[in-house]
Design a protein around this motif. Structure first.
Motif, PDB file in Angstrom:
ATOM      1  N   MET A 147      -0.919-107.495 -14.314  1.00  0.00           N
ATOM      2  CA  MET A 147      -0.263-108.731 -13.877  1.00  0.00           C
ATOM      3  C   MET A 147      -0.845-109.203 -12.552  1.00  0.00           C
ATOM      4  O   MET A 147      -1.425-108.429 -11.792  1.00  0.00           O
ATOM      5  CB  MET A 147       1.249-108.514 -13.710  1.00  0.00           C
ATOM      6  CG  MET A 147       2.045-108.517 -14.988  1.00  0.00           C
ATOM      7  SD  MET A 147       3.832-108.381 -14.660  1.00  0.00           S
ATOM      8  CE  MET A 147       4.159-109.980 -13.871  1.00  0.00           C
ATOM      9  N   ASP A 151       0.766-114.978 -12.164  1.00  0.00           N
ATOM     10  CA  ASP A 151       1.701-114.744 -13.277  1.00  0.00           C
ATOM     11  C   ASP A 151       3.138-114.768 -12.782  1.00  0.00           C
ATOM     12  O   ASP A 151       4.015-115.398 -13.388  1.00  0.00           O
ATOM     13  CB  ASP A 151       1.417-113.392 -13.944  1.00  0.00           C
ATOM     14  CG  ASP A 151       0.053-113.324 -14.597  1.00  0.00           C
ATOM     15  OD1 ASP A 151      -0.480-114.392 -14.963  1.00  0.00           O
ATOM     16  OD2 ASP A 151      -0.480-112.209 -14.741  1.00  0.00           O
ATOM     17  N   VAL A 180       1.661-116.539 -20.086  1.00  0.00           N
ATOM     18  CA  VAL A 180       0.632-116.143 -19.115  1.00  0.00           C
ATOM     19  C   VAL A 180      -0.153-114.925 -19.582  1.00  0.00           C
ATOM     20  O   VAL A 180      -1.044-114.456 -18.860  1.00  0.00           O
ATOM     21  CB  VAL A 180       1.251-115.866 -17.723  1.00  0.00           C
ATOM     22  CG1 VAL A 180       1.908-117.111 -17.171  1.00  0.00           C
ATOM     23  CG2 VAL A 180       2.232-114.696 -17.758  1.00  0.00           C
TER      24      VAL A 180
END
Length: 276
Positions: A147, A151, A180
């Motif tokens: 991540m 995001d 995302v």
């Protein structure tokens, strides 16, 4: 409030809080069906606390891992805690954006938040988003370790829209998380853990609504019963949703949102909603 109404409100809150169908819309609609208006936000926040307690207890190991990893990395700079540190940071970023921008959006829309057109339109938008993410978007493969800050910001922006009754908080974070590129397991986990600081934060912001008079209006027995019922059905809702998402499709929730939107437009008196 009668004991029966307390039970119904507890069930509605518990079942819908974590399903992508907007618990706030369901609470407003239930009030209208009963012809009942809560004094301020105290009772709604109170029920949300029961839901967040359910999340904390169900995901206690995940919560502990994130908290422990976050502070271990801050204090010891341990490489093995780096992923949990950043995952905790991403939760804080999305929460901060939701708190700041959500308050601005809420103030800007004011009473229009609870009009039939707004609720129905938001439910319809939720349904469209669920269909899009299910039918037209390829699920990504990002997990906690891959991540990014971007995001977290995008998910936070999506979660901000959930201040509008009809836009589901769990639905918006799940949809945007998948959008995302998060894999489904990470998107679901991120969505559930985000509920904890968001609900606790909204409790702090609505603290002025908490008073002995507000709770006396509901009644001590009704408060206890509604809290327990909300907690139990929140746990059941979490278990059921996680199992459902492993085997079935979000499109079924989309169909439900469309049907509920039609119900709001055709069966609910707009003047009554404006007074809620």
């Amino acid at each position: 409030m009668t004991l029966f109404e307390a039970i119904v409100f507890g069930i509605i809150q518990g079942v819908t809080e974590f399903l992508p169908v907007s618990s706030s819309a369901h609470i407003v609609i239930t009030q209208l069906v009963f012809g009942y208006t809560f004094p301020g936000l105290a009772f709604e926040i109170y029920l949300h606390l029961a839901s967040v307690l359910a999340v904390i207890l169900y995901f206690w190991k995940d919560v502990w891992d994130v908290i422990q990893g976050f502070f271990n990395f801050v204090i010891k700079r341990s490489p093995k805690d780096r992923v949990q540190f950043y995952f905790g940071l991403y939760i804080l970023i999305a929460t901060a954006l939701t708190g700041i921008l959500g308050k601005l959006l809420q103030d800007a829309l004011g009473a229009n938040l609870k009009t039939p057109a707004m609720i129905a339109g938001s439910l319809f938008l939720t349904g469209l988003a669920l269909i899009f993410i299910e039918r037209f978007h390829k699920v990504g493969n990002k997990d906690e370790s891959s991540m990014t800050f971007i995001d977290a910001i995008i998910v936070g922006l999506g979660q901000t829209l959930a201040v509008i009754p009809g836009i589901s908080r769990s639905g918006s974070t799940l949809v945007v998380g998948l959008l995302v590129g998060l894999n489904r397991e990470t998107a679901v986990r991120y969505s559930f853990l985000l509920a904890i600081p968001v609900i606790l934060g909204s409790t702090v912001l609505a603290f002025e609504d908490f008073s002995a008079a507000a709770f006396a209006y509901i009644g001590p027995l009704n408060l206890v019963v509604s809290f327990v019922i909300t907690f139990v059905f929140s746990i059941l809702g979490i278990i059921w949703l996680i199992d459902f998402l492993k085997k079935s499709k979000l499109i079924y929730f989309a169909i439900y949102c469309f049907l509920l939107a039609i119900f709001v437009l055709t069966m609910i008196d707009g003047n009554v909603i404006m007074e809620v």
